[in-house]
Design an enzyme around this catalytic site. Structure first.
Site, PDB file in Angstrom:
ATOM      1  CE  LYS A  13      -1.153  -0.779   4.783  1.00  0.00           C
ATOM      2  NZ  LYS A  13       0.335  -0.528   5.321  1.00  0.00           N
ATOM      3  NE  ARG A  88      -0.486  -0.532  11.552  1.00  0.00           N
ATOM      4  CZ  ARG A  88       0.617  -0.002  10.872  1.00  0.00           C
ATOM      5  NH1 ARG A  88       0.515   1.265  10.150  1.00  0.00           N
ATOM      6  NH2 ARG A  88       1.825  -0.639  10.706  1.00  0.00           N
ATOM      7  NE  ARG A 127       8.814  -2.637   3.753  1.00  0.00           N
ATOM      8  CZ  ARG A 127       7.597  -2.358   4.097  1.00  0.00           C
ATOM      9  NH1 ARG A 127       7.054  -2.061   3.283  1.00  0.00           N
ATOM     10  NH2 ARG A 127       7.366  -2.460   5.534  1.00  0.00           N
ATOM     11  NE  ARG A 160       9.963  -0.219   7.871  1.00  0.00           N
ATOM     12  CZ  ARG A 160       8.592  -0.099   7.876  1.00  0.00           C
ATOM     13  NH1 ARG A 160       7.885   0.195   6.622  1.00  0.00           N
ATOM     14  NH2 ARG A 160       7.608  -0.448   8.592  1.00  0.00           N
ATOM     15  NE  ARG A 171       5.919  -4.093  11.056  1.00  0.00           N
ATOM     16  CZ  ARG A 171       6.462  -3.992   9.897  1.00  0.00           C
ATOM     17  NH1 ARG A 171       7.644  -4.646   9.558  1.00  0.00           N
ATOM     18  NH2 ARG A 171       6.098  -3.236   8.761  1.00  0.00           N
TER      19      ARG A 171
END
Ligand code: AMP
Length: 294
Positions: A13, A88, A127, A160, A171
């Site tokens: 997203k 969230r 990522r 990250r 997560r």
């Protein structure tokens, strides 16, 4: 245009939000990015947030809501915004609804980017983000030409701190438990649309753009008068509107009530009667004769 992008961490997203910014010229508001800025700047807020972020947990609602409120008050958000990573959980969604209602600018669309968990795991752990220009890569799916360097600006690529396997698992669990209920929340408001978030980035973007334009078309007239009418319309048509734009529904319903009735009657009757009527021509002759004779 006021949009929320919903989706698990790694659903893409953020990538889609950046493309939407280019196309529609409205800002992406990412609470994750805002929090990382605070962490990088070493502010008090950043220090508090970092512990929760590194643990894969949500930062407290009051911190995030304060950040969002001041961000949405900036002039560039007046024409609209793309919320990425916010809300969230249900309390954040309720607070956002209240905030936007006060501004007379209710949310128009909650767009879910839907991706299977296996893909999410590879996307997250693979990522890498450019520290200079923010470009996003993935060592499994979209690696840079030179390892560790951004193709666009030559900046160094960063992993990250919350993209390691242990934190990613947490997560995803937090997403399932706290964020996924937002799907039902926005579905009940008639604002949810879903795009499959797998395949080429540009194809996903096309799907998302088509959904946005389909959603904004029937609302275009409403927007001219502010957001109030759509705020009233959405809850009233909650569940039915989740499938198609609201405007289309009343029309087919009326038509469907008129047309099917004669068609069904016509189809059902001949289906059974013709079999018995085949001998009818013979009966007519036979019947005619006895009737006349009698
Ligand atoms: P993201 O970049 O959206 O994946 O966010 C990274 C981390 O920032 C999350 O794992 C949370 O710890 C924190 N975070 C981002 N957005 C929110 C939010 N709306 N509410 C609470 N925590 C958030």
């Amino acid at each position: 245009m006021r949009i929320i992008l919903l989706g698990a961490p790694g659903s893409g997203k953020g990538t889609q939000a950046k493309l939407l910014v280019e196309k529609y010229r409205i800002p992406q508001v990412s609470t994750g990015d805002l929090l990382r800025e605070q962490v990088a700047a070493g502010t008090d807020l950043g220090r508090k947030a970092k512990a929760a972020m590194d643990a894969g947990q949500l930062v407290t609602d009051d911190v995030v809501l304060g950040m969002i409120q001041s961000r949405l008050a900036k002039p560039d958000a007046k024409a609209g915004f793309i919320l990425d990573g916010f809300p969230r959980n249900i309390p954040q969604a309720q607070a956002l609804d209240a905030m936007l209602a006060r501004l007379g600018q209710p949310l128009q669309l909650a767009l879910l980017v839907d991706v299977d968990t296996e893909v999410l795991l590879k996307r997250l752990t693979g990522r890498r983000t450019c520290g200079s220009c923010g470009a996003i890569y993935n060592i499994y799916f979209t690696p840079p030409k030179t390892q560790g360097k951004c193709d666009k600006c030559g900046g160094s690529l960063q992993h990250r701190s919350d993209d390691n396997e242990a934190t990613v698992g947490k997560r995803l669990k937090v997403y399932t438990e706290q964020t996924a209920p937002l799907i039902s929340y926005y579905k009940a408001q008639g604002k949810l649309r879903t795009a499959r978030g797998v395949g080429k980035v540009n194809d996903i973007f096309k799907t998302i753009s088509d959904i946005i334009e389909a959603q904004m078309r029937p609302l275009a007239g409403i927007d001219l008068g502010g957001g109030k009418p759509s705020a009233k319309a959405a809850p009233a048509k909650a569940k039915p509107a989740a499938k198609k734009p609201e405007v289309k529904k009343p029309v087919p319903v009326k038509k469907a009530l008129k047309k099917p009735a004669p068609k069904k009657a016509a189809k059902k009757a001949p289906a059974k009667k013709p079999a018995k009527k085949k001998p009818a021509p013979k009966k007519k002759k036979a019947a005619a004769k006895p009737k006349k004779k009698k």
